[in-house]
Design a protein around this motif. Structure first.
Motif, PDB file in Angstrom:
ATOM      1  N   THR A  49       0.942  -1.270  -0.080  1.00 47.93           N
ATOM      2  CA  THR A  49       0.008  -0.164   0.167  1.00 47.93           C
ATOM      3  C   THR A  49       0.936   1.052   0.025  1.00 47.93           C
ATOM      4  OG1 THR A  49      -0.179  -0.064   2.373  1.00 47.93           O
ATOM      5  CG2 THR A  49      -2.156  -1.008   0.911  1.00 47.93           C
ATOM      6  N   CYS A  50       1.700   1.335  -0.874  1.00 44.55           N
ATOM      7  CA  CYS A  50       2.551   2.291  -1.085  1.00 44.55           C
ATOM      8  C   CYS A  50       1.997   3.681  -1.826  1.00 44.55           C
ATOM      9  CB  CYS A  50       3.756   2.189  -1.864  1.00 44.55           C
ATOM     10  SG  CYS A  50       4.921   3.464  -2.308  1.00 44.55           S
ATOM     11  N   THR A  51       2.051   4.544  -1.342  1.00 42.96           N
ATOM     12  CA  THR A  51       1.135   5.823  -2.193  1.00 42.96           C
ATOM     13  C   THR A  51       2.251   6.645  -3.465  1.00 42.96           C
ATOM     14  OG1 THR A  51       1.920   7.512  -0.667  1.00 42.96           O
ATOM     15  CG2 THR A  51      -0.356   6.224  -0.215  1.00 42.96           C
ATOM     16  N   ARG A  52       3.339   6.126  -3.197  1.00 42.21           N
ATOM     17  CA  ARG A  52       4.447   6.774  -4.138  1.00 42.21           C
ATOM     18  C   ARG A  52       4.862   8.146  -3.734  1.00 42.21           C
ATOM     19  NH1 ARG A  52       5.941   3.783  -8.550  1.00 42.21           N
ATOM     20  NH2 ARG A  52       6.724   5.437  -9.354  1.00 42.21           N
ATOM     21  N   CYS A  53       4.581   8.469  -2.618  1.00 43.02           N
ATOM     22  CA  CYS A  53       4.964   9.785  -2.221  1.00 43.02           C
ATOM     23  C   CYS A  53       6.241  10.359  -2.209  1.00 43.02           C
ATOM     24  CB  CYS A  53       4.166  10.046  -0.626  1.00 43.02           C
ATOM     25  SG  CYS A  53       5.069   9.125   0.370  1.00 43.02           S
ATOM     26  N   LYS A  54       7.008   9.197  -2.022  1.00 42.01           N
ATOM     27  CA  LYS A  54       8.653   9.446  -1.975  1.00 42.01           C
ATOM     28  C   LYS A  54       9.211  10.073  -0.764  1.00 42.01           C
ATOM     29  CE  LYS A  54       8.729   9.426  -7.014  1.00 42.01           C
ATOM     30  NZ  LYS A  54       9.076  10.030  -8.482  1.00 42.01           N
ATOM     31  N   TYR A  55       8.706   9.911   0.317  1.00 42.32           N
ATOM     32  CA  TYR A  55       9.104  10.656   1.461  1.00 42.32           C
ATOM     33  C   TYR A  55      10.066   9.812   1.871  1.00 42.32           C
ATOM     34  CZ  TYR A  55       4.980  13.840   1.950  1.00 42.32           C
ATOM     35  OH  TYR A  55       3.994  14.634   1.427  1.00 42.32           O
ATOM     36  N   CYS A  56      10.034   8.740   1.623  1.00 46.32           N
ATOM     37  CA  CYS A  56      11.329   7.688   2.197  1.00 46.32           C
ATOM     38  C   CYS A  56      12.732   7.720   1.357  1.00 46.32           C
ATOM     39  CB  CYS A  56      10.733   6.257   1.671  1.00 46.32           C
ATOM     40  SG  CYS A  56      10.411   5.969   0.007  1.00 46.32           S
ATOM     41  N   LEU A  57      12.640   8.513   0.180  1.00 45.64           N
ATOM     42  CA  LEU A  57      13.697   9.109  -0.418  1.00 45.64           C
ATOM     43  C   LEU A  57      14.423  10.205   0.087  1.00 45.64           C
ATOM     44  CD1 LEU A  57      12.459   8.022  -4.060  1.00 45.64           C
ATOM     45  CD2 LEU A  57      13.567   6.437  -2.392  1.00 45.64           C
ATOM     46  N   PRO A  93      15.537   2.537  -5.376  1.00 40.43           N
ATOM     47  CA  PRO A  93      14.314   3.436  -5.796  1.00 40.43           C
ATOM     48  C   PRO A  93      12.949   2.782  -4.930  1.00 40.43           C
ATOM     49  CG  PRO A  93      15.097   1.983  -7.631  1.00 40.43           C
ATOM     50  CD  PRO A  93      15.874   1.857  -6.470  1.00 40.43           C
ATOM     51  N   ILE A  94      12.718   2.952  -3.727  1.00 39.40           N
ATOM     52  CA  ILE A  94      11.791   2.099  -3.049  1.00 39.40           C
ATOM     53  C   ILE A  94      10.434   2.063  -3.790  1.00 39.40           C
ATOM     54  CG2 ILE A  94      10.716   1.919  -0.814  1.00 39.40           C
ATOM     55  CD1 ILE A  94      13.071   3.247   0.426  1.00 39.40           C
ATOM     56  N   PRO A  95       9.861   3.124  -3.751  1.00 37.42           N
ATOM     57  CA  PRO A  95       8.526   3.250  -4.574  1.00 37.42           C
ATOM     58  C   PRO A  95       8.476   2.546  -5.802  1.00 37.42           C
ATOM     59  CG  PRO A  95       9.076   5.477  -4.261  1.00 37.42           C
ATOM     60  CD  PRO A  95      10.176   4.730  -3.676  1.00 37.42           C
ATOM     61  N   ASP A  96       9.464   2.740  -6.826  1.00 37.68           N
ATOM     62  CA  ASP A  96       9.475   2.087  -8.171  1.00 37.68           C
ATOM     63  C   ASP A  96       9.331   0.554  -7.918  1.00 37.68           C
ATOM     64  OD1 ASP A  96       9.463   4.618  -9.294  1.00 37.68           O
ATOM     65  OD2 ASP A  96      11.764   4.529  -9.718  1.00 37.68           O
ATOM     66  N   ILE A  97      10.141   0.049  -6.864  1.00 38.25           N
ATOM     67  CA  ILE A  97      10.295  -1.412  -6.725  1.00 38.25           C
ATOM     68  C   ILE A  97       8.866  -1.940  -6.260  1.00 38.25           C
ATOM     69  CG2 ILE A  97      11.207  -3.238  -5.224  1.00 38.25           C
ATOM     70  CD1 ILE A  97      13.984  -1.742  -5.553  1.00 38.25           C
ATOM     71  N   PHE A  98       8.266  -1.130  -5.092  1.00 41.08           N
ATOM     72  CA  PHE A  98       7.019  -1.520  -4.826  1.00 41.08           C
ATOM     73  C   PHE A  98       5.852  -1.379  -5.915  1.00 41.08           C
ATOM     74  CE2 PHE A  98       7.853  -0.128  -0.154  1.00 41.08           C
ATOM     75  CZ  PHE A  98       8.854  -1.120  -0.094  1.00 41.08           C
ATOM     76  N   ASP A  99       6.126  -0.593  -6.659  1.00 40.38           N
ATOM     77  CA  ASP A  99       5.158  -0.398  -7.854  1.00 40.38           C
ATOM     78  C   ASP A  99       5.242  -1.675  -8.926  1.00 40.38           C
ATOM     79  OD1 ASP A  99       3.198   1.031  -9.380  1.00 40.38           O
ATOM     80  OD2 ASP A  99       4.769   1.373 -10.814  1.00 40.38           O
ATOM     81  N   GLU A 136      11.099   5.382   9.079  1.00 39.47           N
ATOM     82  CA  GLU A 136      10.994   6.393   9.618  1.00 39.47           C
ATOM     83  C   GLU A 136      10.332   7.546   9.280  1.00 39.47           C
ATOM     84  OE1 GLU A 136      14.622   7.492  11.583  1.00 39.47           O
ATOM     85  OE2 GLU A 136      14.950   5.641  12.460  1.00 39.47           O
ATOM     86  N   LYS A 137      10.515   7.723   7.803  1.00 31.26           N
ATOM     87  CA  LYS A 137       9.856   8.840   7.129  1.00 31.26           C
ATOM     88  C   LYS A 137       8.570   8.384   6.153  1.00 31.26           C
ATOM     89  CE  LYS A 137      13.983   9.384   4.997  1.00 31.26           C
ATOM     90  NZ  LYS A 137      14.966   9.979   4.128  1.00 31.26           N
ATOM     91  N   CYS A 138       8.229   7.009   6.588  1.00 27.85           N
ATOM     92  CA  CYS A 138       7.078   6.748   5.639  1.00 27.85           C
ATOM     93  C   CYS A 138       5.899   7.039   6.344  1.00 27.85           C
ATOM     94  CB  CYS A 138       6.994   5.240   5.306  1.00 27.85           C
ATOM     95  SG  CYS A 138       5.563   4.442   4.438  1.00 27.85           S
ATOM     96  N   PRO A 139       5.031   7.880   5.741  1.00 28.31           N
ATOM     97  CA  PRO A 139       3.743   8.377   6.484  1.00 28.31           C
ATOM     98  C   PRO A 139       2.848   7.208   6.598  1.00 28.31           C
ATOM     99  CG  PRO A 139       3.634   9.266   4.078  1.00 28.31           C
ATOM    100  CD  PRO A 139       5.042   8.688   4.459  1.00 28.31           C
ATOM    101  N   GLN A 140       3.028   6.110   5.557  1.00 29.19           N
ATOM    102  CA  GLN A 140       1.860   4.803   5.601  1.00 29.19           C
ATOM    103  C   GLN A 140       2.709   3.763   6.635  1.00 29.19           C
ATOM    104  OE1 GLN A 140      -0.651   5.082   3.998  1.00 29.19           O
ATOM    105  NE2 GLN A 140      -0.051   7.040   3.131  1.00 29.19           N
ATOM    106  N   LYS A 141       3.551   4.180   7.445  1.00 31.70           N
ATOM    107  CA  LYS A 141       4.156   3.217   8.182  1.00 31.70           C
ATOM    108  C   LYS A 141       4.454   1.867   7.730  1.00 31.70           C
ATOM    109  CE  LYS A 141       3.666   6.273  11.608  1.00 31.70           C
ATOM    110  NZ  LYS A 141       4.914   7.196  11.778  1.00 31.70           N
ATOM    111  N   LEU A 142       4.904   1.921   6.311  1.00 29.99           N
ATOM    112  CA  LEU A 142       5.056   0.692   5.894  1.00 29.99           C
ATOM    113  C   LEU A 142       6.458  -0.259   6.346  1.00 29.99           C
ATOM    114  CD1 LEU A 142       4.369   1.205   2.144  1.00 29.99           C
ATOM    115  CD2 LEU A 142       2.855   0.210   3.818  1.00 29.99           C
ATOM    116  N   PRO A 143       6.464  -1.401   6.473  1.00 34.57           N
ATOM    117  CA  PRO A 143       7.659  -2.144   6.984  1.00 34.57           C
ATOM    118  C   PRO A 143       8.575  -2.209   5.797  1.00 34.57           C
ATOM    119  CG  PRO A 143       5.856  -3.619   6.704  1.00 34.57           C
ATOM    120  CD  PRO A 143       5.283  -2.372   6.435  1.00 34.57           C
ATOM    121  N   ILE A 144       9.241  -1.276   5.304  1.00 37.22           N
ATOM    122  CA  ILE A 144       9.716  -1.086   4.002  1.00 37.22           C
ATOM    123  C   ILE A 144      10.856  -2.156   3.796  1.00 37.22           C
ATOM    124  CG2 ILE A 144      11.383   0.252   2.373  1.00 37.22           C
ATOM    125  CD1 ILE A 144       9.803   2.731   3.534  1.00 37.22           C
ATOM    126  N   VAL A 145      11.461  -2.383   4.878  1.00 38.71           N
ATOM    127  CA  VAL A 145      12.819  -3.355   4.810  1.00 38.71           C
ATOM    128  C   VAL A 145      12.310  -4.744   4.480  1.00 38.71           C
ATOM    129  CG1 VAL A 145      14.645  -4.625   6.142  1.00 38.71           C
ATOM    130  CG2 VAL A 145      14.326  -2.184   6.400  1.00 38.71           C
TER     131      VAL A 145
END
Ligand code: SF4
Ligand code: SF4
Length: 123
Positions: free
Chosen positions: A44-52, A59-65, A103-112
């Motif tokens: 459920t990534c919104t591609r806001c790119k705050y994590c970058l 490229p975290i959002p690109d990989i999730f997409d 820490e920067k993801c507003p969706q609190k995604l467990p990115i790792v």
């Protein structure tokens, strides 16, 4: 929402709608679509790119997409090819698990852990 145009558009839509404006059929359709979407368990990534930026250049959002497109459109073969277009030293497996992005993801995604999941599917 990531742009001021999207904020304006949403305000306009809400301003032009009224309470209980959807029919029973529409609500049932929304419910079925929501259920079907959840079953595909996209990220459920919104591609806001705050994590970058990621210190490793991932490229975290690109990989999730790419992961989501493989799942939602049942298009794993093409998405695996697209994943190879990301330079190898910037793919999910180079993550150092510093958790700065989380820490920067507003969706609190467990990115790792999601990157690990995406890498497993796409390689
Ligand atoms: S946890 Fe991984 S993806 Fe997130 S910023 Fe650190 S190296 Fe990049
Ligand atoms: S901050 Fe979170 S929601 Fe936004 S692009 Fe990064 S992973 Fe996706």
């Amino acid at each position: 929402m990531t742009t001021i145009e999207q904020v304006k558009e949403n305000i306009q839509i809400v301003s032009n709608s009224s309470e209980n404006c959807f029919t029973e059929t529409q609500l049932k359709t929304f419910s079925e679509v929501r259920k079907a979407f959840k079953e595909l368990s996209p990220i459920t990534c919104t591609r806001c790119k705050y994590c970058l930026p990621c210190p490793q250049g991932i490229p975290i959002p690109d990989i999730f997409d790419t992961y989501n497109q493989a799942k939602i459109y049942d298009d794993l073969r093409r998405m695996k090819i697209l994943y190879t277009w990301i330079p190898e030293d910037k793919r999910a497996h180079v993550c150092k698990e510093c958790h700065i992005c989380e820490e920067k993801c507003p969706q609190k995604l467990p990115i790792v852990s999601l990157l690990k999941k995406a890498n497993t599917l796409l390689t």
